[in-house]
Design a protein around this motif. Structure first.
Motif, PDB file in Angstrom:
ATOM      1  N   VAL A  22     -40.787   6.438  59.614  1.00 19.36           N
ATOM      2  CA  VAL A  22     -42.116   6.823  60.099  1.00 19.36           C
ATOM      3  C   VAL A  22     -42.606   8.040  59.323  1.00 19.36           C
ATOM      4  N   GLY A  23     -43.871   7.996  58.928  1.00 17.86           N
ATOM      5  CA  GLY A  23     -44.525   9.153  58.316  1.00 17.86           C
ATOM      6  C   GLY A  23     -45.816   9.438  59.065  1.00 17.86           C
ATOM      7  N   LEU A  24     -46.171  10.712  59.213  1.00 17.30           N
ATOM      8  CA  LEU A  24     -47.421  11.071  59.883  1.00 17.30           C
ATOM      9  C   LEU A  24     -48.257  11.944  58.962  1.00 17.30           C
ATOM     10  N   VAL A  25     -49.569  11.697  58.993  1.00 22.58           N
ATOM     11  CA  VAL A  25     -50.503  12.525  58.241  1.00 22.58           C
ATOM     12  C   VAL A  25     -51.590  12.942  59.211  1.00 22.58           C
ATOM     13  N   TYR A  26     -51.957  14.233  59.233  1.00 19.52           N
ATOM     14  CA  TYR A  26     -52.904  14.709  60.232  1.00 19.52           C
ATOM     15  C   TYR A  26     -54.008  15.530  59.588  1.00 19.52           C
ATOM     16  N   GLY A  36     -57.644  10.653  67.460  1.00 17.82           N
ATOM     17  CA  GLY A  36     -57.439  11.889  66.712  1.00 17.82           C
ATOM     18  C   GLY A  36     -57.328  11.608  65.230  1.00 17.82           C
ATOM     19  N   PRO A  37     -57.385  12.666  64.410  1.00 19.00           N
ATOM     20  CA  PRO A  37     -57.340  12.492  62.952  1.00 19.00           C
ATOM     21  C   PRO A  37     -55.906  12.281  62.471  1.00 19.00           C
ATOM     22  N   LEU A  38     -55.282  11.223  62.962  1.00 17.44           N
ATOM     23  CA  LEU A  38     -53.886  10.988  62.645  1.00 17.44           C
ATOM     24  C   LEU A  38     -53.715   9.633  61.982  1.00 17.44           C
ATOM     25  N   LEU A  39     -52.861   9.578  60.987  1.00 19.74           N
ATOM     26  CA  LEU A  39     -52.484   8.318  60.376  1.00 19.74           C
ATOM     27  C   LEU A  39     -50.969   8.185  60.539  1.00 19.74           C
ATOM     28  N   VAL A  40     -50.540   7.039  61.050  1.00 17.56           N
ATOM     29  CA  VAL A  40     -49.109   6.813  61.285  1.00 17.56           C
ATOM     30  C   VAL A  40     -48.647   5.716  60.342  1.00 17.56           C
ATOM     31  N   LEU A  41     -47.645   6.005  59.546  1.00 21.14           N
ATOM     32  CA  LEU A  41     -47.054   4.990  58.681  1.00 21.14           C
ATOM     33  C   LEU A  41     -45.729   4.562  59.318  1.00 21.14           C
ATOM     34  N   VAL A  42     -45.554   3.250  59.499  1.00 27.77           N
ATOM     35  CA  VAL A  42     -44.291   2.758  60.055  1.00 27.77           C
ATOM     36  C   VAL A  42     -43.747   1.679  59.121  1.00 27.77           C
ATOM     37  N   HIS A  43     -42.514   1.864  58.699  1.00 32.43           N
ATOM     38  CA  HIS A  43     -41.886   0.875  57.830  1.00 32.43           C
ATOM     39  C   HIS A  43     -40.657   0.325  58.538  1.00 32.43           C
ATOM     40  N   VAL A  44     -40.610  -0.989  58.684  1.00 35.32           N
ATOM     41  CA  VAL A  44     -39.414  -1.618  59.232  1.00 35.32           C
ATOM     42  C   VAL A  44     -38.763  -2.395  58.092  1.00 35.32           C
ATOM     43  N   ALA A  45     -37.512  -2.059  57.800  1.00 39.11           N
ATOM     44  CA  ALA A  45     -36.790  -2.752  56.734  1.00 39.11           C
ATOM     45  C   ALA A  45     -35.650  -3.530  57.368  1.00 39.11           C
ATOM     46  N   ILE A 101     -37.471   3.248  52.114  1.00 38.68           N
ATOM     47  CA  ILE A 101     -38.271   4.006  51.155  1.00 38.68           C
ATOM     48  C   ILE A 101     -37.677   5.404  51.011  1.00 38.68           C
ATOM     49  N   GLY A 102     -37.229   5.962  52.122  1.00 38.65           N
ATOM     50  CA  GLY A 102     -36.660   7.306  52.065  1.00 38.65           C
ATOM     51  C   GLY A 102     -37.706   8.346  52.407  1.00 38.65           C
ATOM     52  N   ALA A 103     -37.268   9.379  53.113  1.00 34.44           N
ATOM     53  CA  ALA A 103     -38.201  10.388  53.601  1.00 34.44           C
ATOM     54  C   ALA A 103     -38.995  11.022  52.462  1.00 34.44           C
ATOM     55  N   MET A 104     -38.284  11.329  51.363  1.00 34.52           N
ATOM     56  CA  MET A 104     -38.966  12.043  50.308  1.00 34.52           C
ATOM     57  C   MET A 104     -40.064  11.201  49.657  1.00 34.52           C
ATOM     58  N   LEU A 105     -39.751   9.927  49.443  1.00 34.88           N
ATOM     59  CA  LEU A 105     -40.746   9.084  48.778  1.00 34.88           C
ATOM     60  C   LEU A 105     -41.892   8.722  49.709  1.00 34.88           C
ATOM     61  N   ILE A 106     -41.634   8.629  51.016  1.00 36.21           N
ATOM     62  CA  ILE A 106     -42.746   8.392  51.947  1.00 36.21           C
ATOM     63  C   ILE A 106     -43.730   9.541  51.825  1.00 36.21           C
ATOM     64  N   LYS A 107     -43.194  10.754  51.805  1.00 38.95           N
ATOM     65  CA  LYS A 107     -44.057  11.926  51.719  1.00 38.95           C
ATOM     66  C   LYS A 107     -44.835  11.917  50.408  1.00 38.95           C
ATOM     67  N   ARG A 108     -44.133  11.616  49.317  1.00 39.73           N
ATOM     68  CA  ARG A 108     -44.807  11.584  48.012  1.00 39.73           C
ATOM     69  C   ARG A 108     -45.863  10.505  47.961  1.00 39.73           C
ATOM     70  N   PRO A 164     -42.790  15.960  58.097  1.00 35.06           N
ATOM     71  CA  PRO A 164     -41.599  15.503  57.376  1.00 35.06           C
ATOM     72  C   PRO A 164     -41.273  14.081  57.852  1.00 35.06           C
ATOM     73  N   PRO A 165     -41.221  13.094  56.943  1.00 33.92           N
ATOM     74  CA  PRO A 165     -41.014  11.707  57.380  1.00 33.92           C
ATOM     75  C   PRO A 165     -39.639  11.541  58.033  1.00 33.92           C
ATOM     76  N   VAL A 166     -39.588  10.573  58.932  1.00 34.42           N
ATOM     77  CA  VAL A 166     -38.352  10.311  59.656  1.00 34.42           C
ATOM     78  C   VAL A 166     -37.780   8.996  59.153  1.00 34.42           C
ATOM     79  N   SER A 167     -36.537   9.001  58.744  1.00 32.63           N
ATOM     80  CA  SER A 167     -35.874   7.797  58.280  1.00 32.63           C
ATOM     81  C   SER A 167     -34.667   7.612  59.194  1.00 32.63           C
ATOM     82  N   ARG A 168     -34.740   6.679  60.131  1.00 34.37           N
ATOM     83  CA  ARG A 168     -33.658   6.512  61.109  1.00 34.37           C
ATOM     84  C   ARG A 168     -32.438   5.873  60.432  1.00 34.37           C
TER      85      ARG A 168
END
Lengths: 381, 673
Positions: free
Chosen positions: B362-366, B421-430, B321-328, B344-348
């Motif tokens: 991985v993207g995190l929202v808090y 906690g008030p955290l949402l974790v997005l994990v994408h495995v491609a 997806i890419g860091a920028m689009l995960i954030k968007r 800032p999303p992490v794209s390994r």
């Protein structure tokens, strides 16, 4: 005859001439606190107050005096931290408020104070707990009772019946002389929340002792049977866990009238604690033990041995009762051999009994046999 | 006339082909139709996945409308309409009404569906539960009208049965609509079509998705970008991922004249030299036709390939997806929760397991409206498809549970399990091949390589969270101090002065003593005529201060920035800029401004501020300058730093006093005995 809304200074009757004096300096220490903070601000110092900690670690049972006392540890309330700054600000809203009440001759319940603080902006209390704790802080810092700050709980004071004459300055500022046997109805004389000298003064008594009673039913029984006149006693109804004013009144009767106090309750672990708070004070009011505790008070009954000796109708101890008794075994207030024996006996027999179970032997048994026997045994009669 | 033939024939006559209906019945769970709620969700999921895939393949922006209507007790009509390229008339029956007819099965690339079971399984399920045919409407751009076909599946032969056919004028230039009536149950909650579509919208920010629920509620997920994801290219199969059967298939299907050509041109990562070595090791010549290699020779060839020193599989088949689009995507869909922080999303970088490339994002929202007193929320995605079931069995969940989140500022009992906690974790495995725990494709199986990448990605994202939380707590600390000096102290002075009847004193000395910090404030303000960062530096300490202020700005934004006053130094390629500030008296303040063009994508969090000339404990809103900046500081600043360090060492031993209110709060006796 005094005019209905006479002001004390305007008319001088005989009664007023020797009316109890309002402690002139009751609120002076609160202004000293304001002076202290103001001079810190002038000197460019961060405002702060030092006050004795009221944490468990700093409260100890003074076995010599037989009461709970605050230790020597001090804490600092400083405007360096938000909580401290807020408490300092609230302190002076409170000081302002009680000085204003004094000018207006008003009093306020603790709950009313909590709502009054709605108008204190940042100083507003978030819970009644918070306001109660601040009042206790002020008691400690000023060495005054909250009653002197014109603040009181909603709980009503105890009823008193007996040959005791007092003078009370009533809400209109008029001083009334009252005999607690002849001038009152069957309900007795009802203690106001403030029983300090400026409000109540002792004139005299013919009584020989004070008997503090846990339950209303037993208080009424003794009154109906004329126990106060027969034995020259002052009856006082504790209404369960006694209010501060009740404990203060008992303390004053012992100190000023030299009357011995005996405590007559149910025979269960919770009643033991009622006695303990009368005699030794409570942890929560450790800073006021000098005002509230009556260490010379004695426990009359119902004792564990009474339950056996008088073959009283009894209930089994519940698990909660047993836990309470076991806790009392490690409570420093019960650390005497007599109390230890009493608690252990109750645990061993596994029984508890109410005061009113004495009615097993008829309505007069308690006043004709049980109490005289016990009082003689204790050396009161 | 040998008797054995007769017996064989008899046996053969008893064997009959299992009908697709039976196959379906036996594999309901695998196919995702094992209960009414799931059947409805699976139907929506298959149709939506198809719609987005079709648009992506045609390089069109997906526009998907999902309508669910209640037709009766446990009976629903699901209609999914897309504005994709449409399907040719002759393909329609096979695409929708024939199991295992897919165009992707033998492709070596990342895609949502792979087996070609999906949509036709939904059609079959609808046929079996309500005896109603599927209604397909599809129009391609070249034709004037849409074809409307009602289809059923011949469950004996696994062939499409056309129940009716018509032409219809459609208001769309092109697109496809699938309409099914099926037994199902519509429920809201975590495993609902709405949540599935929400997840889909987050990882497909280029798609516009509309859902109309049975009660008429309409939810729209607008697209957050008009950029299509880069097409995932089909790549050649890599030998490390091959099994014997697949190798046999590839050999047979190959059109290359020789085995050497097959190895170097039909497979990935085999050079001419390696091919030679492999052929030698397998005892093959290389001149033979690929189709002629069979049996034992195939086994030897595969063993030689697996033992060879090959170039690692290419990641070209992946579509991250890419860091920028995960954030968007997260911002677009979760914006209404008003989260306080999007990490800032992490794209390994892509890695390989077996013969298959994979990568983790991985993207995190808090914060915001996310519940603070519950376990964190996990959004799992495999190849851009939300995974809604089997969370507990998934490698993603395990990787999260095995991390000690307390180190990153969250509550977690004992340092393992899901943190609170008030955290949402997005994990994408491609991956071109994701190891699922089962064919239902609901959870990713444990795999040491994937787990390592998951952990690294989660840790990298969590470090951003930790930075955010520690800055926040410093801000709150600062907020407390400001509340004291701005609101409480003036009132305290006023109140006590009135009580003692004296004038209100000047509070400056007390204020600087209470604060004892230099405060740096730099909010990013987005306005019509530009994005401005007004920086205010205030000396709330009792002494005059000489300071150097440094900013670190994302380099792409730095290129657009103008500074007032002119900085004393810059390193544009690193996004670094700094100023020597004028000497600040106690309670003194100075300011500077950074301006960007309108709509520059910048947030307060994107800028980092550092100072020199004062010790860490006496600064708020900025950190001490990191050692790697290597900036030559003016002599005055160096001296100020030395003095500040000495000052900090001297005041290290402040008087030990018990904070009355802290002690009270923790241990005051409240209960009467």
């Amino acid at each position: 005859m005094p005019p209905k809304r006479a002001r004390p200074s305007a008319t001088k009757t005989d009664e007023e001439a020797d009316q109890p004096k309002i402690r002139a300096d009751a609120l002076a220490p609160t202004l000293d606190l304001a002076r202290q903070i103001h001079s810190q601000l002038v000197n460019g110092e961060i405002p702060r107050m030092r006050l004795p900690l009221r944490t468990k670690q700093n409260i100890a049972f003074q076995s010599r005096e037989g009461v709970w006392k605050l230790g020597k540890a001090l804490g600092t309330r400083s405007a360096r931290k938000l909580d401290g700054a807020l408490m300092l600000l609230r302190t002076f809203y409170l000081v302002d408020f009680i000085n204003e009440m004094s000018r207006d001759r008003k009093t306020s319940t603790l709950r009313e104070l909590y709502y009054i603080s709605e108008g204190w902006e940042e100083g507003k209390f978030h819970s009644e707990d918070e306001s109660n704790l601040l009042i206790e802080d002020l008691e400690v810092m000023c060495e005054r009772l909250r009653e002197e700050f014109r603040l009181h709980p909603e709980e009503n004071g105890a009823s008193v019946i007996g040959d005791l004459t007092i003078r009370e300055r009533n809400r209109k500022g008029i001083v009334k002389k009252i005999n607690c046997r002849d001038d009152v109805g069957d309900g007795g004389y009802s203690l106001p929340f403030n029983v300090e000298k400026e409000k109540i003064d002792f004139v005299g008594t013919n009584a020989k002792f004070v008997i503090a009673i846990e339950c209303g039913g037993m208080f009424d029984r003794l009154a109906e049977n004329g126990f106060d006149e027969e034995q020259n006693a002052v009856l006082i109804h504790l209404k369960g866990q006694p209010a501060r004013s009740t404990r203060r009144f008992l303390k004053r009767m012992t100190e000023e009238l030299k009357l011995p106090v005996v405590v007559f309750t149910d025979g269960d672990p919770w009643s033991f604690r009622i006695f303990a708070s009368v005699a030794f004070g409570a942890i929560k009011t450790a800073h006021l033990s000098n005002y509230l505790a009556t260490p010379s008070a004695e426990f009359l009954g119902v004792t564990a041995s009474d339950i056996e000796n008088y073959e009283l109708p009894s209930d089994r101890l519940t698990d909660q009762d047993i836990r309470a008794l076991q806790a009392e075994l490690t409570d420093p207030r019960f650390a005497t051999s007599e109390w230890r024996a009493e608690i252990e006996l109750m645990l061993k027999n596994g029984k508890k009994a109410e005061q009113q179970s004495l009615a097993k032997y008829g309505l007069n048994y308690v006043t004709e046999h049980y109490l005289p026997d016990k009082l003689r045994e204790m050396g009161v009669l | 006339m040998a008797p054995s033939t007769t017996i064989a024939q008899q046996l053969a006559s008893k064997q009959r082909e299992i009908s697709v209906a039976e196959f379906f019945e036996r594999n309901r769970q695998i196919l995702g139709f094992d209960n009414l709620q799931r059947a409805l969700l699976t139907t929506v999921k298959e149709a939506v996945d198809n719609a987005i895939d079709a648009s992506d393949d045609a390089r069109m922006l997906p526009d998907v409308l999902v309508e669910i209507q209640k037709e009766g007790e446990d009976r629903y009509r699901v209609a999914v309409t897309d504005s994709g390229p449409g399907i040719l008339r002759r393909e329609i029956p096979n695409v929708f009404a024939r199991l295992l007819y897919g165009s992707r099965f033998h492709q070596n690339r990342q895609a949502r569906g792979q087996q070609g079971i999906g949509i036709s399984a939904a059609v079959l399920y609808a046929n079996l539960t309500t005896a109603r045919p599927a209604k397909i409407t599809s129009k391609v751009e070249e034709e004037e009208a849409a074809h409307v076909l009602e289809l059923a599946i011949d469950t004996q032969k696994n062939l499409p049965k056309i129940v009716s056919e018509d032409l219809e004028l459609w208001d769309r230039p092109h697109g496809t609509r699938v309409e099914l009536v099926l037994k199902g149950r519509y429920l809201r909650g975590r495993q609902s079509p709405l949540e599935y579509l929400r997840g889909t919208a987050i990882v497909n920010p280029h798609a516009r998705i509309v859902l109309v629920e049975p009660d008429g509620t309409r939810s729209t997920f607008e697209r957050a970008t008009t950029d299509l994801p880069p097409p995932s290219r089909e790549t050649l199969p890599h030998p490390f991922g091959l099994e014997l059967g697949e190798l046999g298939y590839l050999l047979k299907a190959s059109r290359k004249p020789t085995l050497t050509d097959f190895l170097t041109k039909d497979l990935q990562g085999v050079s001419a030299r390696t091919a030679r070595e492999v052929l030698d090791a397998a005892g093959l010549k290389g001149r033979e036709a690929p189709g002629s290699v069979s049996g034992e020779a195939q086994e030897q060839l595969l063993a030689a390939l697996h033992a060879a020193n090959l170039v690692a599989p290419s990641a070209e088949g992946l579509s991250p997806i890419g860091a920028m689009l995960i954030k968007r995507g997260l911002r677009n869909v979760l914006g209404e929760l008003r989260p306080e922080f999007f990490a800032p999303p992490v794209s390994r970088p892509p890695k390989v397991r077996g013969g298959f490339p994979f990568m983790v994002e991985v993207g995190l929202v808090y914060g915001g409206a996310l519940p603070a007193d519950q376990s964190i929320q996990i959004l799992r995605f495999a190849n851009r498809v939300p995974l809604l079931f089997q969370q507990g069995a998934c490698a993603v969940t395990n990787a999260i549970s095995n991390m000690d989140w307390r180190r990153y500022g969250l509550d977690q009992k004992g340092g393992s399990g899901l943190p609170v906690g008030p955290l949402l974790v997005l994990v994408h495995v491609a991956s071109t091949k994701i190891p699922f725990t089962s064919e239902a494709k609901e959870a990713i199986a444990e795999d040491p390589e994937i787990d390592k990448e998951l952990t690294l990605a989660l840790q990298a994202a969590a470090r951003h969270l930790r930075t955010h939380l520690s800055r926040k707590s410093r801000r709150e600390f600062a907020g407390d101090k400001f509340a004291i000096i701005q609101k409480i102290l003036p009132k305290l002075a006023e109140k006590t002065s009135a009580l003692v009847g004296k004038p209100v004193p000047d509070l400056t000395p007390v204020i600087t003593r209470i604060m004892d910090v230099v405060h740096v404030e730099a909010p990013v303000q987005s306005e019509a005529n530009g994005v401005r960062v007004p920086v205010a530096v205030t000396n709330y300490t009792p002494r005059a201060r000489v300071l150097e202020l440094f900013a670190e700005i994302p380099p792409e934004a730095m290129a657009l920035a103008t500074f007032d006053p002119t900085p004393d130094g810059t390193e544009p390629e690193l996004g670094r800029v700094w100023w020597t500030l004028p000497k600040l008296a106690p309670n003194g303040r100075t300011g500077l401004t950074i301006s960007f063009p309108p709509k520059t994508d910048l947030e307060t969090n994107d800028l980092d501020w550092y100072v020199a000339g004062i010790d860490e404990a006496h600064v708020l809103g900025a950190d001490p300058l990191p050692g790697d900046w290597d900036v030559r500081l003016p002599r005055t600043i160096v001296e100020a730093s030395e003095q500040a360090a000495a000052e900090a060492a001297a005041t290290g031993s402040t008087e030990e006093e018990v904070d009355y209110d802290a002690a009270e709060a923790s241990a005051t006796v409240r209960d009467e005995d």
